[in-house]
Design a protein around this motif. Structure first.
Motif, PDB file in Angstrom:
ATOM      1  N   PRO A  26       0.833  -1.204   0.000  1.00 32.89           N
ATOM      2  CA  PRO A  26       0.000   0.000   0.000  1.00 32.89           C
ATOM      3  C   PRO A  26       0.868   1.254   0.000  1.00 32.89           C
ATOM      4  N   LYS A  27       0.428   2.258  -0.723  1.00 33.65           N
ATOM      5  CA  LYS A  27       1.233   3.472  -0.874  1.00 33.65           C
ATOM      6  C   LYS A  27       1.052   4.447   0.281  1.00 33.65           C
ATOM      7  N   THR A  28      -0.161   4.446   0.880  1.00 34.59           N
ATOM      8  CA  THR A  28      -0.458   5.391   1.961  1.00 34.59           C
ATOM      9  C   THR A  28      -1.183   4.657   3.075  1.00 34.59           C
ATOM     10  N   LEU A  29      -1.214   5.288   4.256  1.00 39.30           N
ATOM     11  CA  LEU A  29      -1.962   4.709   5.371  1.00 39.30           C
ATOM     12  C   LEU A  29      -3.453   4.633   5.050  1.00 39.30           C
ATOM     13  N   LEU A  30      -3.990   5.651   4.377  1.00 35.83           N
ATOM     14  CA  LEU A  30      -5.400   5.631   4.006  1.00 35.83           C
ATOM     15  C   LEU A  30      -5.680   4.485   3.035  1.00 35.83           C
ATOM     16  N   GLY A  31      -4.815   4.336   2.049  1.00 29.13           N
ATOM     17  CA  GLY A  31      -4.999   3.244   1.098  1.00 29.13           C
ATOM     18  C   GLY A  31      -4.914   1.889   1.770  1.00 29.13           C
ATOM     19  N   ALA A  32      -3.986   1.751   2.720  1.00 25.38           N
ATOM     20  CA  ALA A  32      -3.865   0.493   3.460  1.00 25.38           C
ATOM     21  C   ALA A  32      -5.134   0.225   4.267  1.00 25.38           C
ATOM     22  N   TRP A  33      -5.649   1.245   4.952  1.00 26.65           N
ATOM     23  CA  TRP A  33      -6.851   1.070   5.765  1.00 26.65           C
ATOM     24  C   TRP A  33      -8.043   0.666   4.913  1.00 26.65           C
ATOM     25  N   LEU A  34      -8.211   1.303   3.744  1.00 29.18           N
ATOM     26  CA  LEU A  34      -9.350   0.988   2.885  1.00 29.18           C
ATOM     27  C   LEU A  34      -9.263  -0.449   2.353  1.00 29.18           C
ATOM     28  N   ALA A  35      -8.101  -0.841   1.834  1.00 30.48           N
ATOM     29  CA  ALA A  35      -7.946  -2.180   1.266  1.00 30.48           C
ATOM     30  C   ALA A  35      -8.088  -3.250   2.339  1.00 30.48           C
ATOM     31  N   GLN A  36      -7.504  -3.007   3.510  1.00 33.09           N
ATOM     32  CA  GLN A  36      -7.539  -4.015   4.559  1.00 33.09           C
ATOM     33  C   GLN A  36      -8.917  -4.118   5.202  1.00 33.09           C
ATOM     34  N   SER A  37      -9.620  -3.010   5.285  1.00 33.21           N
ATOM     35  CA  SER A  37     -10.999  -3.048   5.790  1.00 33.21           C
ATOM     36  C   SER A  37     -11.896  -3.815   4.825  1.00 33.21           C
ATOM     37  N   ALA A  38     -11.677  -3.616   3.520  1.00 33.18           N
ATOM     38  CA  ALA A  38     -12.471  -4.343   2.526  1.00 33.18           C
ATOM     39  C   ALA A  38     -12.232  -5.849   2.635  1.00 33.18           C
ATOM     40  N   LEU A  39     -10.972  -6.249   2.876  1.00 31.19           N
ATOM     41  CA  LEU A  39     -10.682  -7.673   3.024  1.00 31.19           C
ATOM     42  C   LEU A  39     -11.366  -8.242   4.265  1.00 31.19           C
ATOM     43  N   ARG A  40     -11.334  -7.512   5.355  1.00 35.85           N
ATOM     44  CA  ARG A  40     -12.000  -7.981   6.578  1.00 35.85           C
ATOM     45  C   ARG A  40     -13.497  -8.167   6.348  1.00 35.85           C
ATOM     46  N   LEU A  41     -14.111  -7.231   5.654  1.00 37.00           N
ATOM     47  CA  LEU A  41     -15.535  -7.355   5.371  1.00 37.00           C
ATOM     48  C   LEU A  41     -15.817  -8.545   4.464  1.00 37.00           C
ATOM     49  N   ALA A  42     -14.989  -8.734   3.445  1.00 36.61           N
ATOM     50  CA  ALA A  42     -15.195  -9.862   2.525  1.00 36.61           C
ATOM     51  C   ALA A  42     -15.113 -11.187   3.266  1.00 36.61           C
ATOM     52  N   CYS A  43     -14.226 -11.280   4.250  1.00 35.47           N
ATOM     53  CA  CYS A  43     -14.048 -12.540   4.976  1.00 35.47           C
ATOM     54  C   CYS A  43     -15.198 -12.840   5.925  1.00 35.47           C
TER      55      CYS A  43
END
Length: 534
Positions: free
Chosen positions: A352-369
């Motif tokens: 991830p390039k930024t903390l915001l980008g990391a938070w968005l991508a990782q939150s999406a993965l948590r929701l998908a799981c």
């Protein structure tokens, strides 16, 4: 050209792909020369992951027991978010091809095992310290000029297989370009020894401040990988104080382990514009460069060797026209390209390039799981492209246009012994189908003429072996797991012709078995060979 310098196949490069190809060719009796420019086996611990398909190839090469002694079978990947908290864990339990999906290994040990395996074959020779400097070919052979201590020599072969890596000399001499991209991100690799933490799974830290990976390996080995920033200087990051501090921030007890190797590398997503130039064929990194994030670079090369070996054997020894080798690239390129795309997607998530980008991508993965189907898709590695052929040396049908890799379940022999399927399929072609009088009568006529072949008669899981007339040409097995029953049903088939690389080449329905068997003669068998192989 003297017989001592004339071969069926010359393999350029004694890395894991070239040595795998040489072992498979050795089993087929193909006269093979392996040439390697350095004077010894490659000692760099580059690749670290073998998948289930690669271990299946090691089984086909007759080396699986020796290989798995140096392998950590069945490890997973644990992902941590930008705060260092557990995010997801990919630990696939499926073993449809006979082995775990992910397995840790040390490349020097695998190379040593593959090299020692060649001692079984009087038809295979390895020449270290021989560097390819030029090649020329005509309609019948390829002549290679080699430089070695004390002078130069010329060797010739019907075919040359380039397994000489990303900076392939063969590819350069053949004037074949690479398409794709080289990326600006660079990574520091640190290999350590005498690991003290027993955890077997990879840890991936998806932290935009410094993405990192911790990869345990066999015999106490351990690798760390750290992404470098644009402003990082090589001399700074290669300083032990620097990278040991980065390690300490992840797992403190790893920071003091003995250092084995440190290196900086970039990554590429590139594919050769063509994989065949007359009698020259590219394989492994010579044909495609894969980003490291999915652990599929070497595995894709081993798939190349598996596909290429039986086709070379068929052309030089089984009487099959050379046009069969034109199917190599169309069969392998789409799957290799799909794995490159998968690696790039995983890399984007890991970097991830930024903390915001990391938070968005990782939150999406948590929701998908939270959705069971999505969780299973991710955690069981179902997003990995399936091993299937879009076109090539097989007979597609309207309902099954793509050939797929046959699963490898355990099967039971009449003696009660339980073995993996490939051990009864043999080294060549096989006809696999339900054990009926029609199958026993017709199966032999489905094997291609001149190629090694075997007939395997299947019993269902709820059936017993019954006394039958002894037929040494037929092996009977019980489908105890129902995996083969499902495969045949899914393909609307009662039998299938299976290629040496375990993809099906022809599906057989009831009507094909019901038709009377033709007299077996050379003309008919030649036609059958063409139908099975092309």
């Amino acid at each position: 050209m003297t017989d001592a310098n004339s071969f069926d196949v010359i393999v350029v490069g004694a890395g894991p792909v070239g040595l795998t190809l040489a072992n498979l060719l050795g089993q087929y009796g193909v006269k093979t020369l392996v040439v390697e420019k350095i004077r010894r086996l490659e000692g760099e611990p580059r690749a670290v992951t073998l998948d289930d398909e690669s271990l299946r190839t090691m089984q086909s090469a007759g080396l699986i027991d020796a290989v798995v002694r140096d392998v950590v079978l069945g490890y997973g990947v644990q992902y941590f978010d930008w705060q260092g908290k557990p995010l997801a864990s990919i630990q696939p339990t499926r073993q449809e091809y006979g082995y775990p999906k992910r397995n840790a290994f040390r490349q020097p040990l695998l190379v040593k095992t593959l090299f020692e395996g060649l001692a079984r074959f009087p038809n295979v020779e390895v020449r270290f310290g021989h560097e390819l400097v030029s090649l020329e070919q005509d309609a019948h052979e390829v002549r290679c000029e080699l430089a070695q201590a004390g002078g130069r020599s010329v060797v010739a072969a019907s075919w040359v297989a380039a397994c000489d890596g990303g900076r392939s000399k063969v590819r350069e001499l053949s004037k074949i370009a690479l398409d794709g991209d080289t990326y600006p991100e660079r990574w520091l690799i640190v290999d350590l020894a005498e690991r003290t933490l027993a955890l077997r799974h990879t840890r991936t830290y998806c932290d935009p401040r410094r993405p990192a990976i911790r990869l345990p390996g066999p015999q106490g080995s351990l690798r760390y990988e750290f992404m470098l920033r644009a402003g990082d200087r090589d001399e700074d990051v290669l300083n032990e104080q620097t990278f040991r501090q980065w390690i300490r921030e992840r797992v403190a007890q790893d920071a003091e382990l003995p250092l084995v190797r440190k290196a900086i590398y970039g990554f590429h997503a590139r594919v050769a514009t063509r994989w065949k130039d007359g009698r020259v064929l590219l394989a492994g990194d010579a044909a495609h460069l894969t980003p490291p994030f999915a652990g599929q670079g070497l595995n894709s090369g081993i798939r190349d060797a598996t596909n290429l070996a039986w086709k070379l054997a068929a052309v030089v020894g089984w009487g099959v026209p050379a046009g069969l080798l034109d199917t190599y690239e169309p069969e392998r390129r789409p799957h290799a390209a799909a794995l490159i795309r998968m690696a790039l997607r995983i890399g984007a998530f890991m970097q991830p390039k930024t903390l915001l980008g990391a938070w968005l991508a990782q939150s999406a993965l948590r929701l998908a799981c939270l959705v069971p189907a999505c969780r299973d898709y991710i955690l069981q590695l179902r997003f990995k492209p399936k091993p299937q052929l879009q076109q090539g040396a097989f007979h597609p049908t309207a309902s099954h246009p793509h050939s797929e890799l046959l699963p490898q379940p355990d099967v039971e022999l009449p003696t009660g012994e339980v073995v993996r399927l490939d051990s009864v399929l043999g080294e060549g072609f096989a006809v696999l189908g339900w054990d009926t009088p029609a199958f026993r009568e017709r199966a032999a006529s489905l094997l291609p003429n001149g190629a090694p072949g075997r007939i395997v008669a299947l019993l269902r899981s709820d059936e017993d072996f019954l006394p039958t007339p002894i037929d040494a040409a037929i092996v009977a097995v019980r489908d105890r797991s129902c995996a083969l029953e499902k495969t045949l049903a899914d393909h609307d088939a009662v039998a299938m012709v299976v290629r040496p690389d375990r993809y099906w080449s022809r599906l057989i329905d009831h009507s094909a078995l019901a038709s009377p068997a033709k007299p077996s003669n050379q003309g008919d068998n030649h036609v059958q060979a063409q139908q099975a192989l092309a």
